[in-house]
Design a protein around this motif. Structure first.
Motif, PDB file in Angstrom:
ATOM      1  N   ALA A  31     -16.651   8.958   2.073  1.00 48.99           N
ATOM      2  CA  ALA A  31     -16.314  10.175   2.805  1.00 48.99           C
ATOM      3  C   ALA A  31     -16.306   9.902   4.306  1.00 48.99           C
ATOM      4  O   ALA A  31     -15.436  10.367   5.035  1.00 48.99           O
ATOM      5  CB  ALA A  31     -17.305  11.282   2.464  1.00 48.99           C
ATOM      6  N   ALA A  32     -17.280   9.126   4.770  1.00 48.99           N
ATOM      7  CA  ALA A  32     -17.384   8.823   6.189  1.00 48.99           C
ATOM      8  C   ALA A  32     -16.205   8.000   6.671  1.00 48.99           C
ATOM      9  O   ALA A  32     -15.810   8.056   7.837  1.00 48.99           O
ATOM     10  CB  ALA A  32     -18.692   8.084   6.471  1.00 48.99           C
ATOM     11  N   ALA A  33     -15.601   7.235   5.766  1.00 55.07           N
ATOM     12  CA  ALA A  33     -14.476   6.374   6.142  1.00 55.07           C
ATOM     13  C   ALA A  33     -13.300   7.190   6.659  1.00 55.07           C
ATOM     14  O   ALA A  33     -12.483   6.687   7.429  1.00 55.07           O
ATOM     15  CB  ALA A  33     -14.046   5.531   4.951  1.00 55.07           C
ATOM     16  N   CYS A  34     -13.186   8.457   6.252  1.00 51.53           N
ATOM     17  CA  CYS A  34     -12.077   9.319   6.679  1.00 51.53           C
ATOM     18  C   CYS A  34     -12.548  10.368   7.685  1.00 51.53           C
ATOM     19  O   CYS A  34     -11.912  11.418   7.828  1.00 51.53           O
ATOM     20  CB  CYS A  34     -11.454  10.007   5.464  1.00 51.53           C
ATOM     21  N   GLY A  35     -13.630  10.055   8.361  1.00 54.39           N
ATOM     22  CA  GLY A  35     -14.240  11.029   9.270  1.00 54.39           C
ATOM     23  C   GLY A  35     -13.337  11.506  10.387  1.00 54.39           C
ATOM     24  O   GLY A  35     -13.483  12.623  10.880  1.00 54.39           O
ATOM     25  N   ALA A  36     -12.382  10.667  10.804  1.00 52.32           N
ATOM     26  CA  ALA A  36     -11.482  11.065  11.898  1.00 52.32           C
ATOM     27  C   ALA A  36     -10.249  11.794  11.383  1.00 52.32           C
ATOM     28  O   ALA A  36      -9.422  12.249  12.170  1.00 52.32           O
ATOM     29  CB  ALA A  36     -11.068   9.840  12.707  1.00 52.32           C
ATOM     30  N   GLY A  37     -10.120  11.898  10.060  1.00 50.62           N
ATOM     31  CA  GLY A  37      -9.029  12.670   9.485  1.00 50.62           C
ATOM     32  C   GLY A  37      -8.014  11.847   8.703  1.00 50.62           C
ATOM     33  O   GLY A  37      -8.292  10.723   8.264  1.00 50.62           O
ATOM     34  N   TYR A  38      -6.830  12.425   8.556  1.00 51.29           N
ATOM     35  CA  TYR A  38      -5.780  11.839   7.711  1.00 51.29           C
ATOM     36  C   TYR A  38      -4.446  11.773   8.464  1.00 51.29           C
ATOM     37  O   TYR A  38      -4.152  12.627   9.303  1.00 51.29           O
ATOM     38  CB  TYR A  38      -5.605  12.675   6.440  1.00 51.29           C
ATOM     39  N   VAL A  39      -3.674  10.760   8.139  1.00 54.25           N
ATOM     40  CA  VAL A  39      -2.341  10.620   8.718  1.00 54.25           C
ATOM     41  C   VAL A  39      -1.331  10.445   7.588  1.00 54.25           C
ATOM     42  O   VAL A  39      -1.690  10.041   6.475  1.00 54.25           O
ATOM     43  CB  VAL A  39      -2.263   9.418   9.685  1.00 54.25           C
ATOM     44  N   GLY A  40      -0.081  10.750   7.885  1.00 58.57           N
ATOM     45  CA  GLY A  40       0.968  10.645   6.871  1.00 58.57           C
ATOM     46  C   GLY A  40       1.833   9.416   7.096  1.00 58.57           C
ATOM     47  O   GLY A  40       2.525   9.318   8.117  1.00 58.57           O
ATOM     48  N   LEU A  41       1.772   8.488   6.166  1.00 65.03           N
ATOM     49  CA  LEU A  41       2.659   7.324   6.197  1.00 65.03           C
ATOM     50  C   LEU A  41       3.897   7.685   5.394  1.00 65.03           C
ATOM     51  O   LEU A  41       3.800   8.085   4.235  1.00 65.03           O
ATOM     52  CB  LEU A  41       1.976   6.097   5.581  1.00 65.03           C
TER      53      LEU A  41
END
Length: 225
Positions: A31-41
């Motif tokens: 969960a912490a690995a995505c702490g800065a959010g998500y982007v769309g490739l």
């Protein structure tokens, strides 16, 4: 006999403690690995002869992406559409023949979009909910037709310029500009894009970002459901 068993029991107990500790910390770590959010490739223009290698690179690097497929390509090679889905990708509409839609009549635009919806669905890619007009060219008529088919128009925040001969380094640097919710334009076919995938994955991970889905409601990248 009893004395000999004690070290074995202690060792086993210690192993259980280590295993339990590892298991209890695994989920929060992910969960912490995505702490800065998500982007769309996003990858336009497939499926093609390079799709299989692209999917392999994405999977090997733990990335998911939205594939904006041309309808004629989906109809020509439905197995590749199914491969995109099997690899965990999302399949979207990129028109049937990649024309300049803003130069077409409403009936022609309708044909481009509707035939692509059908080609992707028939190939096993589901019914797309996202639409990207070729060249990012749109107007009120294009938006209206897309909306009629329940499609949300998706452009991009960052253009990798891979279609314009950008180097692998330049593509990686473009991805480094992404912030939470943003979308990057890439393509299915350039060799430099394929080579950039591992470094894009490393760069996102180092910044606490994960590759997410694109929400039909907001048009932004979000956590996969």
């Amino acid at each position: 006999m009893t004395a000999k068993r004690v070290p074995i029991v202690v060792a086993a107990a210690a192993a259980l403690v280590v295993t339990a500790t590892t298991a209890s910390t695994a989920t929060p770590a992910r969960a912490a690995a995505c702490g800065a959010g998500y982007v769309g490739l996003t990858f336009d223009d497939g499926p093609s002869g390079t799709t299989t290698r692209l999917l392999g690179a994405l999977r090997q690097n733990g990335l998911r992406a939205t594939m904006f497929n041309q309808g004629r390509n989906a109809a020509a090679d439905p197995a590749l559409v199914r491969a995109q889905v099997s690899a965990g990708m999302w399949v979207a509409n990129h028109s049937y023949t990649h024309p300049h839609l803003t130069r077409l009549s409403q009936a022609q635009i309708d044909s481009e979009i509707s035939r692509t919806q059908q080609a992707i669905a028939s190939a096993g890619g589901g019914t797309p909910k996202l639409f990207r007009p070729p060249y990012g060219e749109t107007n009120a008529t294009v938006k209206s037709v897309a909306s009629r088919y329940g499609l949300t128009e998706i452009i991009w925040n960052v253009d990798s310029q891979d279609w314009n001969g950008a180097s692998t380094d330049a593509i990686v640097q473009s991805a480094a500009r992404l912030t939470n919710g943003q979308i990057i334009l890439m393509h299915d076919w350039p060799a430099n894009t394929l080579a950039a995938i591992p470094r894009i994955a490393q760069g996102l991970a180092s910044r606490g970002l994960c590759a997410g889905a694109i929400s039909p409601q907001t048009g932004r990248a979000v956590a996969p459901s």
